[in-house]
Design an enzyme around this catalytic site. Structure first.
Site, mmCIF file in Angstrom:
data_model
loop_
_atom_site.group_PDB
_atom_site.id
_atom_site.type_symbol
_atom_site.label_atom_id
_atom_site.label_comp_id
_atom_site.label_asym_id
_atom_site.label_seq_id
_atom_site.Cartn_x
_atom_site.Cartn_y
_atom_site.Cartn_z
ATOM 1 N N ASP A 39 5.062 12.467 5.493
ATOM 2 C CA ASP A 39 4.294 11.573 4.633
ATOM 3 C C ASP A 39 5.262 10.803 3.737
ATOM 4 O OD1 ASP A 39 0.997 11.698 3.878
ATOM 5 O OD2 ASP A 39 2.286 10.557 2.529
ATOM 6 N N TYR A 170 -6.296 -4.932 8.070
ATOM 7 C CA TYR A 170 -6.689 -3.570 8.442
ATOM 8 C C TYR A 170 -7.390 -3.572 9.798
ATOM 9 C CZ TYR A 170 -8.825 1.062 8.122
ATOM 10 O OH TYR A 170 -9.217 2.357 8.381
#
Length: 274
Positions: A39, A170
């Site tokens: 991450d 997106y």
């Protein structure tokens, strides 16, 4: 004790500090896999809600260990292939192999302008490309096949969103994942490496359940953007991360050993309505 369906396998998961990524890590570990969790654990300026932290990634590691699984957790940026490769190598040094890839890292700067477009394409699409590319040499060299999952969205199969550049980016990025999935499914099939995409509807994660995304959803609902009905067909609101993780766990298991090149909605019937 009966061995889990993924016993002895190793899974690389990006965006693993919280939300869907954490759910994938815990579920696959529960099925017997060792986890390489990655991450960013830092903020991206165009994203209005807080992104995951190092503490979140540590919490994922603890949850995996609580299942009895092993985990190597590293901070790395999917936009930076060298950073991502280093994280994968740390996992390979520990576990010695790789079997499963879940390209899950993503952001949703829906109301952002040009910066949001750039960042969402780089994280959600280019980041997934980097994730698959760094994994391919090991998967092929091992000669044991493998399973790759690209976490897309219902927005990867329908033209939903607002006129904001971040929102358009997106939807474009999530559609792009379908193209990546289909070409990789063909390229990697001779090596018995399966590639599929998963398309969740709204999931109760920090990326969706925050004041900024909630305001954006309310805005496009109020405006009736593109005559969109954002409700699900089944009488549920948001899905839970485990609902998506269950589908991923099935797709990477031998139960789905001949399934490749599919775009699987996990959306409570949302896409059936649009």
């Amino acid at each position: 004790m009966t061995a889990g369906p993924l016993e002895g396998k190793v899974a690389l998961i990006t965006g693993a500090a919280r939300g869907q990524g954490r759910a994938h890590a815990v579920r696959l570990a529960s099925d017997g896999a060792n986890i390489i969790a990655v991450d960013l654990c830092a903020q991206i300026p165009s994203v209005p809600y807080p992104l995951a932290t190092a503490e979140d990634l540590a919490a994922t590691a603890k949850l995996v260990e609580d299942t009895g699984g092993r985990i190597v957790a590293r901070q790395a940026d999917v936009r930076d292939r060298a950073s991502l490769s280093s994280a994968l190598q740390a996992g390979l040094d520990e576990f010695g192999r790789l079997d499963i890839v879940v390209a899950n890292a993503g952001i949703a700067p829906m109301r952002a302008g040009a910066d949001g477009w750039r960042d969402v394409i780089e994280v959600n699409l280019t980041g997934a490309h980097h994730t698959v590319e760094i994994a391919i040499p090991t998967l092929i060299e091992q000669g044991d096949g493998g399973a790759v999952i690209l976490i897309s969205s219902a927005a990867g199969l329908a033209g939903i969103g607002s006129a904001d550049a971040g929102s358009i980016g997106y939807t474009a990025a999530k559609h792009g994942l379908v193209g990546l999935m289909r070409v990789y499914a063909n390229l990697l099939a001779p090596h018995r490496i399966r590639v599929n995409s998963v398309h969740p509807g709204g999931v109760d994660t920090p990326m969706v359940n925050n004041e900024f995304t909630r305001e954006w959803l309310a805005q496009i609902s109020a405006e009736g953007a593109a005559h969109q009905d954002l409700g699900n067909a089944l009488p549920v609101g948001m899905l839970q991360p485990d609902d998506v993780a269950n589908a991923v766990a099935w797709l990477v298991s031998d139960q789905a050993r001949y399934i490749t090149g599919i775009a699987l909605p996990v959306d409570a019937g949302f896409l059936n309505k649009v």
